[in-house]
Design a protein around this motif. Structure first.
Motif, PDB file in Angstrom:
ATOM      1  N   THR A 180       0.830  -1.211   0.000  1.00 34.56           N
ATOM      2  CA  THR A 180       0.000   0.000   0.000  1.00 34.56           C
ATOM      3  C   THR A 180       0.860   1.255   0.000  1.00 34.56           C
ATOM      4  N   ILE A 181       1.897   1.276   0.809  1.00 35.02           N
ATOM      5  CA  ILE A 181       2.727   2.493   0.807  1.00 35.02           C
ATOM      6  C   ILE A 181       3.626   2.541  -0.431  1.00 35.02           C
ATOM      7  N   SER A 182       3.913   1.386  -0.986  1.00 33.16           N
ATOM      8  CA  SER A 182       4.661   1.387  -2.245  1.00 33.16           C
ATOM      9  C   SER A 182       3.802   2.017  -3.349  1.00 33.16           C
ATOM     10  N   GLN A 183       2.534   1.644  -3.395  1.00 38.07           N
ATOM     11  CA  GLN A 183       1.613   2.245  -4.369  1.00 38.07           C
ATOM     12  C   GLN A 183       1.513   3.751  -4.144  1.00 38.07           C
ATOM     13  N   GLU A 184       1.446   4.158  -2.866  1.00 40.47           N
ATOM     14  CA  GLU A 184       1.265   5.577  -2.543  1.00 40.47           C
ATOM     15  C   GLU A 184       2.496   6.417  -2.897  1.00 40.47           C
ATOM     16  N   PHE A 185       3.679   5.851  -2.740  1.00 40.94           N
ATOM     17  CA  PHE A 185       4.887   6.677  -2.873  1.00 40.94           C
ATOM     18  C   PHE A 185       5.784   6.339  -4.063  1.00 40.94           C
ATOM     19  N   ALA A 186       5.417   5.362  -4.880  1.00 42.62           N
ATOM     20  CA  ALA A 186       6.190   5.131  -6.111  1.00 42.62           C
ATOM     21  C   ALA A 186       6.219   6.390  -6.986  1.00 42.62           C
ATOM     22  N   LYS A 188       6.484   9.295  -6.109  1.00 43.11           N
ATOM     23  CA  LYS A 188       7.492  10.212  -5.541  1.00 43.11           C
ATOM     24  C   LYS A 188       8.889   9.609  -5.641  1.00 43.11           C
ATOM     25  N   LYS A 189       9.006   8.492  -6.335  1.00 39.37           N
ATOM     26  CA  LYS A 189      10.308   7.815  -6.547  1.00 39.37           C
ATOM     27  C   LYS A 189      10.849   7.156  -5.275  1.00 39.37           C
ATOM     28  N   ILE A 190       9.933   6.738  -4.427  1.00 40.27           N
ATOM     29  CA  ILE A 190      10.354   5.949  -3.262  1.00 40.27           C
ATOM     30  C   ILE A 190      10.057   4.482  -3.573  1.00 40.27           C
ATOM     31  N   ARG A 191      11.051   3.643  -3.417  1.00 41.90           N
ATOM     32  CA  ARG A 191      10.872   2.205  -3.680  1.00 41.90           C
ATOM     33  C   ARG A 191      10.741   1.457  -2.359  1.00 41.90           C
ATOM     34  N   ILE A 192       9.643   0.738  -2.239  1.00 44.43           N
ATOM     35  CA  ILE A 192       9.367   0.004  -1.006  1.00 44.43           C
ATOM     36  C   ILE A 192       9.101  -1.455  -1.383  1.00 44.43           C
ATOM     37  N   ASN A 193       9.911  -2.336  -0.837  1.00 41.52           N
ATOM     38  CA  ASN A 193       9.806  -3.759  -1.129  1.00 41.52           C
ATOM     39  C   ASN A 193       9.993  -4.543   0.172  1.00 41.52           C
ATOM     40  N   ALA A 194       9.809  -5.850   0.079  1.00 41.39           N
ATOM     41  CA  ALA A 194      10.009  -6.706   1.252  1.00 41.39           C
ATOM     42  C   ALA A 194      10.906  -7.885   0.889  1.00 41.39           C
ATOM     43  N   ILE A 195      11.499  -8.442   1.919  1.00 40.79           N
ATOM     44  CA  ILE A 195      12.186  -9.725   1.789  1.00 40.79           C
ATOM     45  C   ILE A 195      11.422 -10.717   2.661  1.00 40.79           C
ATOM     46  N   GLY A 196      11.172 -11.891   2.117  1.00 39.31           N
ATOM     47  CA  GLY A 196      10.519 -12.959   2.876  1.00 39.31           C
ATOM     48  C   GLY A 196      11.511 -14.078   3.148  1.00 39.31           C
ATOM     49  N   PRO A 197      12.242 -13.976   4.257  1.00 36.11           N
ATOM     50  CA  PRO A 197      13.196 -15.054   4.550  1.00 36.11           C
ATOM     51  C   PRO A 197      12.446 -16.339   4.922  1.00 36.11           C
ATOM     52  N   ALA A 236      20.499 -10.102  -0.693  1.00 39.33           N
ATOM     53  CA  ALA A 236      19.207  -9.675  -1.265  1.00 39.33           C
ATOM     54  C   ALA A 236      18.893  -8.238  -0.861  1.00 39.33           C
ATOM     55  N   ALA A 237      19.202  -7.896   0.379  1.00 35.99           N
ATOM     56  CA  ALA A 237      18.908  -6.542   0.869  1.00 35.99           C
ATOM     57  C   ALA A 237      19.758  -5.507   0.133  1.00 35.99           C
ATOM     58  N   VAL A 238      21.019  -5.810  -0.105  1.00 32.36           N
ATOM     59  CA  VAL A 238      21.882  -4.872  -0.843  1.00 32.36           C
ATOM     60  C   VAL A 238      21.311  -4.653  -2.251  1.00 32.36           C
ATOM     61  N   TRP A 239      20.877  -5.728  -2.876  1.00 34.87           N
ATOM     62  CA  TRP A 239      20.314  -5.597  -4.231  1.00 34.87           C
ATOM     63  C   TRP A 239      19.054  -4.727  -4.207  1.00 34.87           C
ATOM     64  N   LEU A 240      18.157  -4.999  -3.270  1.00 32.94           N
ATOM     65  CA  LEU A 240      16.907  -4.229  -3.209  1.00 32.94           C
ATOM     66  C   LEU A 240      17.147  -2.760  -2.845  1.00 32.94           C
ATOM     67  N   ALA A 241      18.247  -2.470  -2.172  1.00 31.44           N
ATOM     68  CA  ALA A 241      18.557  -1.088  -1.781  1.00 31.44           C
ATOM     69  C   ALA A 241      19.316  -0.344  -2.871  1.00 31.44           C
ATOM     70  N   SER A 242      19.886  -1.084  -3.809  1.00 31.66           N
ATOM     71  CA  SER A 242      20.749  -0.442  -4.806  1.00 31.66           C
ATOM     72  C   SER A 242      19.963  -0.113  -6.076  1.00 31.66           C
ATOM     73  N   VAL A 248      12.021  -2.108  -9.438  1.00 29.22           N
ATOM     74  CA  VAL A 248      11.337  -3.092  -8.591  1.00 29.22           C
ATOM     75  C   VAL A 248      10.582  -2.345  -7.498  1.00 29.22           C
ATOM     76  N   ASN A 249       9.269  -2.500  -7.505  1.00 33.23           N
ATOM     77  CA  ASN A 249       8.408  -1.785  -6.554  1.00 33.23           C
ATOM     78  C   ASN A 249       7.336  -2.722  -5.997  1.00 33.23           C
ATOM     79  N   GLY A 250       7.213  -2.760  -4.690  1.00 35.78           N
ATOM     80  CA  GLY A 250       6.068  -3.429  -4.071  1.00 35.78           C
ATOM     81  C   GLY A 250       6.070  -4.944  -4.148  1.00 35.78           C
ATOM     82  N   VAL A 251       7.251  -5.537  -4.210  1.00 36.61           N
ATOM     83  CA  VAL A 251       7.296  -7.007  -4.243  1.00 36.61           C
ATOM     84  C   VAL A 251       7.887  -7.558  -2.948  1.00 36.61           C
TER      85      VAL A 251
END
Ligand code: BGC
Length: 269
Positions: A180-186, A188-197, A236-242, A248-251
């Motif tokens: 939801t926040i990824s949809q709201e702020f994409a 504005k160029k904010i990327r929000i994702n998750a990791i599911g360990p 995985a976190a370094v990749w998602l942050a770089s 990649v948004n909202g996955v």
């Protein structure tokens, strides 16, 4: 040498142990200045020890106390980080815990503790991070995104887990909060994702891999045939942050050796 996260400040909650510590080390090794959050004074020495490892390896950062379930502590933590380093570029919403119980025995305190840290904590930290990203504005020399948030979820955002209703509910909640926040702020160029360990060797699940018998039983749930290590999540976190993941948004990226492939169905169903 320019690295993937050079000149960026990464705040990692719950960095005094487990996955958070592993992510902090990986991000520092990729050039980020890391802020290692820890919840209470008793966990400060552990956070300082992780920071000492990081600085010995040539990285840089600081530690910062805050119980992520408490609004005033989260707001103060972000103020401290901004006054130390000017801004925050990456938030790793990692702090999490388990208070396991059969459902009929589960106390409200066990429920509230898990929801408070795992879900409300991610809300509070994400809100402060987004506010800071918007205040600071774009810095194209650092990243194509205004800011990045990585929410530490779990395979239990989709796999039900008897005896862990509070934990599974918190992770399912993280999934919709993140999207939801990824949809709201994409925009504005904010990327929000998750990791599911999946099952990663850390203190939170020590009993599940502490003996060879326990580990073998756990591996029945993991098609890839090994229990994960924090380095699997750090990468995985370094990749998602770089900027490598700039589109990649909202996955939720499951890093689980195939645990979410429902291995029981390979010989049944
Ligand atoms: C839990 C661990 C568990 C793993 C796989 C994680 O989210 O924290 O305790 O071993 O999921 O079930």
């Amino acid at each position: 040498m320019e690295q993937k996260l050079s000149r960026q400040v990464a705040l990692i909650t719950g960095a005094s142990s487990g996955i958070g510590a592993g992510v902090a080390k990986a991000m520092a090794a990729s050039g980020a200045t890391v802020v290692l959050n820890y919840p209470v004074d008793a966990t400060r020495p552990a956070a300082e020890a992780i920071l000492a490892d990081i600085t010995a390896a040539g990285g840089k950062g600081m530690t910062c106390q805050a119980d992520v379930s408490k609004e005033d502590e989260v707001v103060r933590m972000f103020k401290d980080v901004v006054s130390a380093y000017g801004t925050v570029d990456i938030l790793v919403n990692n702090a999490g815990l388990q208070r396991d119980s059969a459902f009929t025995e589960m106390t409200l305190d066990q429920w509230n503790t898990v929801i408070g840290v795992n879900l409300t904590g991610q809300f509070l930290c994400a809100r402060e991070a987004v506010r800071e990203f918007l205040r600071r504005g774009m810095q194209p020399e650092k990243s194509r995104a205004l800011g990045k948030i990585i929410c530490m979820s779990s395979v239990h955002e989709i796999i039900p887990w008897a005896g862990h209703a509070n934990y599974a509910a918190s992770k399912g909640g993280i999934h919709m909060l993140m999207q939801t926040i990824s949809q709201e702020f994409a925009p504005k160029k904010i990327r929000i994702n998750a990791i599911g360990p999946g099952a990663i060797k850390t203190p939170i699940n020590h009993a599940a891999w502490a003996t060879p018998e326990a580990e073998a039983k756990l591996e029945e749930l993991i098609p890839y045939g090994r229990v994960g290590v924090v380095e699997d999540i750090g990468a995985a976190a370094v990749w998602l942050a770089s900027d490598d993941s700039d589109y990649v948004n909202g996955v939720t990226l499951f890093v689980d050796g195939g645990m979410t492939l429902f291995p029981g169905f390979s010989t049944n169903g």
